[in-house]
Design a protein around this motif. Structure first.
Motif, PDB file in Angstrom:
ATOM      1  N   GLU A 175      -6.775  -4.466   1.254  1.00 29.64           N
ATOM      2  CA  GLU A 175      -7.647  -4.508   2.434  1.00 29.64           C
ATOM      3  C   GLU A 175      -8.869  -5.385   2.205  1.00 29.64           C
ATOM      4  O   GLU A 175      -9.115  -6.335   2.955  1.00 29.64           O
ATOM      5  CB  GLU A 175      -8.049  -3.069   2.816  1.00 29.64           C
ATOM      6  CG  GLU A 175      -6.864  -2.278   3.371  1.00 29.64           C
ATOM      7  CD  GLU A 175      -7.020  -0.772   3.319  1.00 29.64           C
ATOM      8  OE1 GLU A 175      -7.689  -0.271   2.402  1.00 29.64           O
ATOM      9  OE2 GLU A 175      -6.455  -0.078   4.187  1.00 29.64           O
ATOM     10  N   ASP A 208      -2.032  -1.039   8.903  1.00 32.87           N
ATOM     11  CA  ASP A 208      -3.379  -0.493   8.728  1.00 32.87           C
ATOM     12  C   ASP A 208      -3.812   0.212  10.019  1.00 32.87           C
ATOM     13  O   ASP A 208      -3.632  -0.321  11.106  1.00 32.87           O
ATOM     14  CB  ASP A 208      -4.331  -1.652   8.408  1.00 32.87           C
ATOM     15  CG  ASP A 208      -5.734  -1.171   8.166  1.00 32.87           C
ATOM     16  OD1 ASP A 208      -5.949  -0.478   7.164  1.00 32.87           O
ATOM     17  OD2 ASP A 208      -6.609  -1.486   8.986  1.00 32.87           O
ATOM     18  N   ASP A 233      -0.758  -4.471   3.279  1.00 32.98           N
ATOM     19  CA  ASP A 233      -0.886  -3.163   3.911  1.00 32.98           C
ATOM     20  C   ASP A 233      -0.037  -3.278   5.174  1.00 32.98           C
ATOM     21  O   ASP A 233      -0.423  -3.965   6.125  1.00 32.98           O
ATOM     22  CB  ASP A 233      -2.361  -2.888   4.246  1.00 32.98           C
ATOM     23  CG  ASP A 233      -2.555  -1.530   4.918  1.00 32.98           C
ATOM     24  OD1 ASP A 233      -1.547  -0.897   5.292  1.00 32.98           O
ATOM     25  OD2 ASP A 233      -3.718  -1.115   5.082  1.00 32.98           O
ATOM     26  N   ARG A 287      -8.990  -0.192  -0.008  1.00 35.88           N
ATOM     27  CA  ARG A 287      -8.401  -0.649  -1.276  1.00 35.88           C
ATOM     28  C   ARG A 287      -8.723  -2.120  -1.493  1.00 35.88           C
ATOM     29  O   ARG A 287      -8.581  -2.945  -0.580  1.00 35.88           O
ATOM     30  CB  ARG A 287      -6.883  -0.464  -1.269  1.00 35.88           C
ATOM     31  CG  ARG A 287      -6.417   0.973  -1.286  1.00 35.88           C
ATOM     32  CD  ARG A 287      -6.364   1.515   0.102  1.00 35.88           C
ATOM     33  NE  ARG A 287      -5.839   2.877   0.146  1.00 35.88           N
ATOM     34  CZ  ARG A 287      -5.796   3.603   1.249  1.00 35.88           C
ATOM     35  NH1 ARG A 287      -6.257   3.145   2.380  1.00 35.88           N
ATOM     36  NH2 ARG A 287      -5.292   4.803   1.228  1.00 35.88           N
ATOM     37  N   GLU A 305       0.827  -1.204   0.000  1.00 34.54           N
ATOM     38  CA  GLU A 305       0.000   0.000   0.000  1.00 34.54           C
ATOM     39  C   GLU A 305       0.868   1.265   0.000  1.00 34.54           C
ATOM     40  O   GLU A 305       0.402   2.333  -0.368  1.00 34.54           O
ATOM     41  CB  GLU A 305      -0.915  -0.019   1.239  1.00 34.54           C
ATOM     42  CG  GLU A 305      -2.048   0.956   1.127  1.00 34.54           C
ATOM     43  CD  GLU A 305      -2.877   1.041   2.386  1.00 34.54           C
ATOM     44  OE1 GLU A 305      -3.878   0.322   2.458  1.00 34.54           O
ATOM     45  OE2 GLU A 305      -2.527   1.795   3.296  1.00 34.54           O
TER      46      GLU A 305
HETATM   47 MG    MG Z   1      -5.092   0.260   5.416  1.00 34.55          MG
END
Ligand code: MG
Ligand code: AHM
Length: 312
Positions: A259, A112, A109, A255, A90
């Motif tokens: 995610e 997060d 990611d 996303r 990400e």
């Molecule tokens: Mg995230």
């Protein structure tokens, strides 16, 4: 053997991957490398001063120091595994090719919910694992495994590799040991977790869905970190989490690649459902790295009901 040694009472992640998931040696090793990265990240969270890194990610969002650090830690462990052909994080605009002949590609990611770190809220890392070297043009249902690590009061790892969803606790000697296996999500929900709530002003369907939850007196459980919020659903065995569009984020904030995709895989493995309001997340084609998608995920009846209300 006459008197075989007694195995440890709680299976380690390695043992579980081997005997329960029956993962290939390559997949098992890759997941263990990722788990190792997570141990360094949880250490970094405890010992690094929170604050901005002075840089922005591909979405123009300010990067926290810990975002950057977690991203580097994960990249190093993926490289060291020699099992990764391509990865997409990400935190970067382009995919990174490591070795075309390696068996897997990884999307992640790194941290997060990182803006919550100074408030000492729970945050997490999310991973999806695909066979082969391509990611774009594929669908989340092609994942061979997905996992997340939740850095909260305790550090928890949850993985699925085609045979249920299983939860591990990081113990004091740095081993992930089995806490619960075969997590399940029931059809009806008592808890709701409404992300991107600012969208209710422009999205009448969302306003109705929230009013419906209030009317039916569901219990609000929302932390602002989707890893923690969806972990709550997996842990309690029920609930619904949403992140749908409004004017600031027309497709919701989340996303598809990093995610929605990994969580759709895990929640569906546990008996729940993941939709964008119209179609299954697992069937959506990942066309671009920055693609966002609405997400309605959790207990099947509640997801179905919310999708109908959202559609008006
Ligand atoms: Mg995230
Ligand atoms: P991030 O990846 O930049 O941390 O953003 C994703 C996070 C999710 O964890 C969370 O569900 C969402 O942003 C929260 O957004 P909001 O507070 O707008 O509902």
């Amino acid at each position: 053997m006459k008197n075989p040694p007694t195995p440890p009472q709680r299976a380690s992640l390695n043992e579980h991957l081997y005997s329960q998931a029956k993962a290939s040696d390559e997949l098992r090793h890759l997941i263990l490398h990722i788990a190792q990265a997570a141990k360094y990240i949880q250490y970094a969270i405890r010992t690094t001063e929170a604050g901005l890194a002075g840089s922005k990610n591909q979405f123009g969002e300010e990067q926290e120091k810990l975002d950057v650090l977690s991203d580097v830690i994960i990249q190093q462990h993926l490289m060291e595994s020699r099992l990764v052909a391509t990865f997409i994080t990400e935190e970067r605009k382009e995919s990174v090719e490591l070795s075309a002949s390696a068996p897997f590609s990884v999307v992640f990611d790194p941290l997060d919910g990182s803006s919550l770190v100074d408030a000492n809220f729970s945050i997490g890392s999310i991973f999806g694992i695909y066979p082969g070297s391509a990611i774009l043009g594929r669908k989340p249902k092609e994942q061979v495994a997905a996992l997340y690590v939740l850095y909260g009061p305790r550090t928890i790892l949850v993985y699925g590799a085609g045979n249920g969803v299983h939860m591990f606790l990081l113990n004091d000697v740095g081993e992930f040991v089995l806490l619960r296996e075969y997590l399940g999500i029931g059809d009806s929900a008592k808890n709701y977790s409404p992300g991107n709530l600012r969208a209710v002003n422009e999205n009448p369907g969302y306003k109705k869905a929230v009013a419906d939850w209030l009317d039916r007196e569901l219990t609000l459980r929302y932390s602002g970190c989707m890893v923690a919020d969806i972990h709550h659903i997996l842990c309690k065995g029920q609930g619904i989490f949403t992140n749908v569009g409004g004017s600031k984020y027309p497709e919701g904030k989340l996303r598809l690649i990093f995610e929605c995709g990994p969580f759709a895989y895990l929640v569906e493995q546990a008996g729940g459902v993941a939709s964008d309001g119209k179609s299954a997340i697992l069937d959506k084609t990942m066309d671009t790295i920055d693609q966002r998608s609405p997400l309605v995920i959790g207990s099947s009846e509640e997801v179905e009901n919310a999708c109908a209300v959202l559609a008006g």
